[in-house]
Design a protein around this motif. Sequence first.
Motif, PDB file in Angstrom:
ATOM      1  N   PRO A 204       2.800  18.725   8.344  1.00 30.27           N
ATOM      2  CA  PRO A 204       1.612  18.178   9.025  1.00 30.27           C
ATOM      3  C   PRO A 204       0.317  18.415   8.252  1.00 30.27           C
ATOM      4  O   PRO A 204      -0.623  17.635   8.357  1.00 30.27           O
ATOM      5  N   PHE A 205       0.261  19.494   7.479  1.00 31.71           N
ATOM      6  CA  PHE A 205      -0.950  19.751   6.704  1.00 31.71           C
ATOM      7  C   PHE A 205      -1.151  18.703   5.607  1.00 31.71           C
ATOM      8  O   PHE A 205      -2.282  18.425   5.208  1.00 31.71           O
ATOM      9  N   ASP A 206      -0.062  18.126   5.121  1.00 29.92           N
ATOM     10  CA  ASP A 206      -0.188  17.077   4.106  1.00 29.92           C
ATOM     11  C   ASP A 206      -0.830  15.818   4.677  1.00 29.92           C
ATOM     12  O   ASP A 206      -1.516  15.081   3.972  1.00 29.92           O
TER      13      ASP A 206
ATOM     14  N   LEU B  47      -5.681  12.450   4.891  1.00 30.32           N
ATOM     15  CA  LEU B  47      -6.839  11.940   5.630  1.00 30.32           C
ATOM     16  C   LEU B  47      -8.142  12.376   4.974  1.00 30.32           C
ATOM     17  O   LEU B  47      -9.093  11.588   4.860  1.00 30.32           O
ATOM     18  N   TYR B  48      -8.192  13.632   4.522  1.00 27.03           N
ATOM     19  CA  TYR B  48      -9.391  14.123   3.833  1.00 27.03           C
ATOM     20  C   TYR B  48      -9.646  13.341   2.551  1.00 27.03           C
ATOM     21  O   TYR B  48     -10.779  12.953   2.253  1.00 27.03           O
TER      22      TYR B  48
ATOM     23  N   PHE C 217     -12.325  12.018  -0.877  1.00 32.23           N
ATOM     24  CA  PHE C 217     -11.878  12.149  -2.271  1.00 32.23           C
ATOM     25  C   PHE C 217     -10.924  11.011  -2.601  1.00 32.23           C
ATOM     26  O   PHE C 217      -9.766  11.240  -2.970  1.00 32.23           O
ATOM     27  N   PRO C 218     -11.349   9.754  -2.508  1.00 30.14           N
ATOM     28  CA  PRO C 218     -10.425   8.638  -2.759  1.00 30.14           C
ATOM     29  C   PRO C 218      -9.910   8.582  -4.186  1.00 30.14           C
ATOM     30  O   PRO C 218      -8.829   8.037  -4.439  1.00 30.14           O
TER      31      PRO C 218
ATOM     32  N   VAL D 275       2.545   6.152   8.442  1.00 32.06           N
ATOM     33  CA  VAL D 275       2.727   7.102   9.536  1.00 32.06           C
ATOM     34  C   VAL D 275       1.381   7.630  10.021  1.00 32.06           C
ATOM     35  O   VAL D 275       1.124   7.748  11.234  1.00 32.06           O
ATOM     36  N   LEU D 276       0.481   7.932   9.075  1.00 24.31           N
ATOM     37  CA  LEU D 276      -0.834   8.437   9.444  1.00 24.31           C
ATOM     38  C   LEU D 276      -1.624   7.403  10.240  1.00 24.31           C
ATOM     39  O   LEU D 276      -2.266   7.738  11.253  1.00 24.31           O
ATOM     40  N   LEU D 277      -1.578   6.143   9.801  1.00 20.22           N
ATOM     41  CA  LEU D 277      -2.274   5.092  10.548  1.00 20.22           C
ATOM     42  C   LEU D 277      -1.693   4.942  11.953  1.00 20.22           C
ATOM     43  O   LEU D 277      -2.435   4.752  12.927  1.00 20.22           O
ATOM     44  N   GLY D 278      -0.375   5.018  12.063  1.00 21.28           N
ATOM     45  CA  GLY D 278       0.240   4.929  13.383  1.00 21.28           C
ATOM     46  C   GLY D 278      -0.176   6.074  14.290  1.00 21.28           C
ATOM     47  O   GLY D 278      -0.468   5.873  15.479  1.00 21.28           O
TER      48      GLY D 278
END
Length: 390
Positions: A20-22, A27-28, A33-34, A72-75
């Motif tokens: 989950p930290f990944d 997200l960060y 930092f793109p 997954v993050l967007l969902g």
Amino acid sequence: MNDEFPFAPRRQRPLSLLNPFDYLLLLYRVFYFPQALRWYVERFGTSPAEAPIREVLRQDKGQRGLVAQALVLLGLLALAAWLLLPELGLAVNLTKMALGVVGVRLDADLLCLVPAWLQRSKEFAIRLQRVSPLPVPGLETSLTERLRSDWLAGLRVCEGLLCYTLQFMPVVGAIRANLEAIEGARLLPRIAAWCDLGLNDWRALRYQSASLRSGLATAFREGFWVVPRRWRPQIDDTLRHDTPAEAACAGFWSLHAGEVELAEQAFAHVQHLPFGSEMHGNAAALSTAQRCDSFAEIGEWCPPEHPVGDRLRPAVAAVLNHLGEIARDCRLVRDSRSIRERSAALNRASGTLKALQATAAVSGGLPATGTSRGRPDPRPLARSGARRRQ
């Protein structure tokens, strides 16, 4: 991959779908930092940049995992918004959401103001302001001093800033200040050493000759689509040759862009400097080679003559000499009355040309007059030789 440059991510393993930290790290990086996403693909991906998306997703485990984790993050974010916002009595307002995203290029600026004024905390300020193009206070001055004390170390810092931040203007300004102050004997070697780093953004070289302010104004004008093109003011952002530094940078930029005639014109202004005649001769030879459209013209082509001694681009001189050997063999094919001699000369020319192409395939490109990543174009020789054999 430019891990040796400052400000690069330090992560040594790929992101995990089960950690989950990944997801928080991803997200960060998306917001703050793109540039790390490009670094991640270069570090853990295995597909070439020109590969089709379908092949990348099928064969590249690193990029496939990144795409899956992003989905997954967007969902998860969409699900959280759908579940939590109505419970809190909040409605989704797209305008406010957009303003909030913009408030991220602004809160970074505000956060870095205090540490930016403290010399010891300037690196921390740069890391906070990675996503903002607004110059970090005092950064250009510190870069100028770093370049003056150690040119190569300062260039690595500049390249790190170009790779992993948007601090383009301070980098261009600091390098310009140093190049204008360099004595003539060291000017061309220093620009060549800069090009040999494999620049992340070659515009930094171009705007050592062209006006950065005009370039920014031109970019703004092109993006301002509301005003018709014919009504937009004309802005001059062409290359300049007013000083030796501007002319030399214009020459190296033109070589990188493949505009060898412009490079020849630019290096003509610095022929009086050490290595200036070499660079001008190389550019002139390449310019003449590009204009060779017939077998007879190729036979008349000659490599540049340089005095014996140190050279700025010895590998380029070797390549041009090989092309000169091909041209001499082409003259034999054209002028000799002996069928055997013509056949032998044509075979030598073809063999030399294939050897040069093999060198290019192994090294990623034949050495060019401006940078080790470009290459002179031997294709006119190949085309004319093929026509002759037919």
